[in-house]
Design a protein around this motif. Sequence first.
Motif, PDB file in Angstrom:
ATOM      1  N   ILE A  54     -52.821  -6.018 -19.079  1.00 47.36           N
ATOM      2  CA  ILE A  54     -54.225  -5.628 -18.922  1.00 47.36           C
ATOM      3  C   ILE A  54     -54.323  -4.339 -18.106  1.00 47.36           C
ATOM      4  O   ILE A  54     -55.077  -3.424 -18.451  1.00 47.36           O
ATOM      5  CB  ILE A  54     -55.030  -6.771 -18.263  1.00 47.36           C
ATOM      6  N   THR A  55     -53.548  -4.242 -17.040  1.00 47.09           N
ATOM      7  CA  THR A  55     -53.549  -3.032 -16.209  1.00 47.09           C
ATOM      8  C   THR A  55     -53.073  -1.832 -17.006  1.00 47.09           C
ATOM      9  O   THR A  55     -53.671  -0.748 -16.939  1.00 47.09           O
ATOM     10  CB  THR A  55     -52.653  -3.243 -14.979  1.00 47.09           C
TER      11      THR A  55
ATOM     12  N   PHE B 197     -53.193  -1.446 -20.219  1.00 44.24           N
ATOM     13  CA  PHE B 197     -54.197  -1.157 -21.239  1.00 44.24           C
ATOM     14  C   PHE B 197     -55.324  -0.301 -20.662  1.00 44.24           C
ATOM     15  O   PHE B 197     -55.702   0.732 -21.224  1.00 44.24           O
ATOM     16  CB  PHE B 197     -54.751  -2.472 -21.805  1.00 44.24           C
ATOM     17  N   PHE B 198     -55.856  -0.708 -19.510  1.00 48.89           N
ATOM     18  CA  PHE B 198     -56.942   0.053 -18.902  1.00 48.89           C
ATOM     19  C   PHE B 198     -56.470   1.413 -18.389  1.00 48.89           C
ATOM     20  O   PHE B 198     -57.205   2.396 -18.450  1.00 48.89           O
ATOM     21  CB  PHE B 198     -57.611  -0.752 -17.789  1.00 48.89           C
ATOM     22  N   ALA B 199     -55.247   1.490 -17.896  1.00 45.03           N
ATOM     23  CA  ALA B 199     -54.704   2.772 -17.452  1.00 45.03           C
ATOM     24  C   ALA B 199     -54.552   3.714 -18.643  1.00 45.03           C
ATOM     25  O   ALA B 199     -54.860   4.902 -18.553  1.00 45.03           O
ATOM     26  CB  ALA B 199     -53.360   2.568 -16.761  1.00 45.03           C
ATOM     27  N   GLY B 200     -54.099   3.203 -19.764  1.00 42.52           N
ATOM     28  CA  GLY B 200     -53.986   4.018 -20.969  1.00 42.52           C
ATOM     29  C   GLY B 200     -55.335   4.496 -21.460  1.00 42.52           C
ATOM     30  O   GLY B 200     -55.490   5.647 -21.897  1.00 42.52           O
ATOM     31  N   MET B 201     -56.334   3.637 -21.402  1.00 41.06           N
ATOM     32  CA  MET B 201     -57.682   4.038 -21.805  1.00 41.06           C
ATOM     33  C   MET B 201     -58.214   5.124 -20.884  1.00 41.06           C
ATOM     34  O   MET B 201     -58.857   6.087 -21.338  1.00 41.06           O
ATOM     35  CB  MET B 201     -58.619   2.832 -21.795  1.00 41.06           C
ATOM     36  N   ALA B 202     -57.973   5.004 -19.584  1.00 36.65           N
ATOM     37  CA  ALA B 202     -58.460   5.997 -18.627  1.00 36.65           C
ATOM     38  C   ALA B 202     -57.793   7.343 -18.854  1.00 36.65           C
ATOM     39  O   ALA B 202     -58.450   8.385 -18.825  1.00 36.65           O
ATOM     40  CB  ALA B 202     -58.213   5.506 -17.208  1.00 36.65           C
ATOM     41  N   LEU B 203     -56.501   7.341 -19.098  1.00 37.77           N
ATOM     42  CA  LEU B 203     -55.792   8.600 -19.313  1.00 37.77           C
ATOM     43  C   LEU B 203     -56.189   9.264 -20.626  1.00 37.77           C
ATOM     44  O   LEU B 203     -56.303  10.472 -20.699  1.00 37.77           O
ATOM     45  CB  LEU B 203     -54.279   8.378 -19.271  1.00 37.77           C
TER      46      LEU B 203
ATOM     47  N   LYS C  22     -48.378 -13.034 -14.421  1.00 37.81           N
ATOM     48  CA  LYS C  22     -48.138 -11.664 -13.982  1.00 37.81           C
ATOM     49  C   LYS C  22     -47.985 -10.730 -15.177  1.00 37.81           C
ATOM     50  O   LYS C  22     -48.428  -9.585 -15.127  1.00 37.81           O
ATOM     51  CB  LYS C  22     -46.884 -11.594 -13.108  1.00 37.81           C
ATOM     52  N   THR C  23     -47.387 -11.221 -16.237  1.00 40.62           N
ATOM     53  CA  THR C  23     -47.191 -10.407 -17.428  1.00 40.62           C
ATOM     54  C   THR C  23     -48.528 -10.052 -18.074  1.00 40.62           C
ATOM     55  O   THR C  23     -48.746  -8.914 -18.494  1.00 40.62           O
ATOM     56  CB  THR C  23     -46.301 -11.157 -18.443  1.00 40.62           C
ATOM     57  N   VAL C  24     -49.435 -11.009 -18.117  1.00 41.21           N
ATOM     58  CA  VAL C  24     -50.751 -10.767 -18.696  1.00 41.21           C
ATOM     59  C   VAL C  24     -51.506  -9.733 -17.865  1.00 41.21           C
ATOM     60  O   VAL C  24     -52.106  -8.800 -18.414  1.00 41.21           O
ATOM     61  CB  VAL C  24     -51.554 -12.088 -18.803  1.00 41.21           C
ATOM     62  N   LEU C  25     -51.468  -9.869 -16.561  1.00 38.19           N
ATOM     63  CA  LEU C  25     -52.128  -8.897 -15.697  1.00 38.19           C
ATOM     64  C   LEU C  25     -51.501  -7.505 -15.828  1.00 38.19           C
ATOM     65  O   LEU C  25     -52.203  -6.494 -15.780  1.00 38.19           O
ATOM     66  CB  LEU C  25     -52.091  -9.363 -14.243  1.00 38.19           C
ATOM     67  N   LEU C  26     -50.197  -7.450 -15.995  1.00 39.45           N
ATOM     68  CA  LEU C  26     -49.519  -6.174 -16.187  1.00 39.45           C
ATOM     69  C   LEU C  26     -49.995  -5.501 -17.467  1.00 39.45           C
ATOM     70  O   LEU C  26     -50.296  -4.311 -17.487  1.00 39.45           O
ATOM     71  CB  LEU C  26     -48.002  -6.378 -16.212  1.00 39.45           C
TER      72      LEU C  26
END
Length: 51
Positions: free
Chosen positions: A8-9, A11-17, A2-6
């Motif tokens: 990754i999520t 990371f991608f949210a930061g890239m999108a913003l 769960k920590t790895v998925l968190l």
Amino acid sequence: MKTVLLFITLFFAGMALSSCTNEEGENDLDFITPEEEENSLYTEMDKGNGA
């Protein structure tokens, strides 16, 4: 897991913003004064009348 998925999520949210910012430093909107709007309206009306 769960920590790895968190991470990754996040990371991608930061890239999108960060990709949504406009860093050109210039205003894309053209502000016109009422006089400019009136002059452009009269110019368009003159063109339509064949003058």
